[in-house]
Design a protein around this motif. Structure first.
Motif, mmCIF file in Angstrom:
data_model
loop_
_atom_site.group_PDB
_atom_site.id
_atom_site.type_symbol
_atom_site.label_atom_id
_atom_site.label_comp_id
_atom_site.label_asym_id
_atom_site.label_seq_id
_atom_site.Cartn_x
_atom_site.Cartn_y
_atom_site.Cartn_z
ATOM 1 N N TYR A 73 91.852 14.174 18.834
ATOM 2 C CA TYR A 73 92.127 12.990 18.409
ATOM 3 C C TYR A 73 91.627 11.846 19.480
ATOM 4 C CZ TYR A 73 96.424 12.564 20.740
ATOM 5 O OH TYR A 73 97.555 12.697 21.653
ATOM 6 N N LYS A 142 91.953 1.263 18.316
ATOM 7 C CA LYS A 142 91.363 2.242 17.251
ATOM 8 C C LYS A 142 91.867 3.592 17.572
ATOM 9 C CE LYS A 142 86.908 3.573 19.159
ATOM 10 N NZ LYS A 142 85.402 3.213 19.138
ATOM 11 N N SER A 144 91.097 7.803 15.794
ATOM 12 C CA SER A 144 90.187 8.580 15.446
ATOM 13 C C SER A 144 90.464 10.056 15.248
ATOM 14 C CB SER A 144 88.797 8.249 15.723
ATOM 15 O OG SER A 144 88.614 8.675 17.034
ATOM 16 N N ASP A 146 88.114 13.446 15.729
ATOM 17 C CA ASP A 146 86.771 14.081 16.073
ATOM 18 C C ASP A 146 86.565 15.524 15.725
ATOM 19 O OD1 ASP A 146 86.958 11.533 17.308
ATOM 20 O OD2 ASP A 146 87.124 12.354 19.274
ATOM 21 N N GLU A 160 83.057 11.585 13.721
ATOM 22 C CA GLU A 160 84.208 10.893 14.369
ATOM 23 C C GLU A 160 84.490 10.145 12.988
ATOM 24 O OE1 GLU A 160 85.827 7.381 17.211
ATOM 25 O OE2 GLU A 160 83.788 8.747 17.708
ATOM 26 N N GLY A 162 87.554 7.406 11.948
ATOM 27 C CA GLY A 162 88.565 6.401 12.330
ATOM 28 C C GLY A 162 89.035 5.121 11.541
#
Length: 197
Positions: A73, A142, A144, A146, A160, A162
């Protein structure tokens, strides 16, 4: 993106990004004027942003010995420099009984023609409004997940997914209809391909 590897599970990152925002209400419309072309109806400004952020990437699950996927993450925060660029249209303008076509940006004075399909010929070339860009500072963040399935650690092949949020100190006047907001929120999907040095 530039990273500093702290250990096998944690990397500190620096990112510089360029974003172009599109309002979901804007519609590509065909002009009703003879030989007219398509344009974005109801748009008064374009909005671009340059984002500088610092963050961290942490591994949740490492790759298996063969054909594995590393799950990580990422979390980022930083500053944004928004740039509001006027959107010019080529409008039919009656001058002394002669019809002229001139590039114009939205104003209260030309609102009736700027929003009339009978007056709009097409979007003006991109160079119009470059010298009138207005900076709007803000902040962003942000988060996300991955998914890296590169077979070697030197290569990057990752997906990715997010969510990101941008906050500005004022509403960004993209649309004429006053539905503008001081924030931009969005989901994104990115594909990374490259090499680690």
């Amino acid at each position: 993106e530039y990273g500093w590897i702290k250990d096998i599970y944690k990397t500190r990152l620096l990112q510089i990004e360029y974003n172009y925002f599109v309002n979901y209400q804007q519609k590509r419309t065909k002009s009703l004027v003879q030989n007219g072309r398509a344009f974005n109806f109801g748009v008064q400004n374009r909005f671009h942003a340059i984002r500088v952020s610092g963050g961290i990437k942490r591994t949740i699950a490492d790759k298996a010995a063969r054909n594995g996927v590393r799950l990580s993450y990422s979390a980022f925060g930083g500053i944004s420099l928004g740039l509001v660029k006027p959107y010019y249209l080529m409008l039919v303008q009656p001058t002394d009984g002669v019809l002229e076509i001139k590039p114009e940006r939205y104003s209260e004075g030309n609102a009736s023609r700027f929003l009339s399909l009978d007056s709009i010929v097409q979007a003006a070339p991109i160079r119009y409004g470059l010298g009138q860009m207005e900076p709007v500072p803000g902040i962003h963040g942000k988060f996300s997940l991955d998914f890296d399935w590169g077979s070697r650690d030197q290569m990057v092949k990752a997906l990715e997914a997010g969510i990101m949020l941008d906050l500005y100190y004022k509403r960004i006047p993209v649309m004429v209809n006053k539905s503008n907001r001081f924030y931009q929120i969005g989901l994104y999907l990115a594909f990374h391909l490259g090499k680690r040095w």
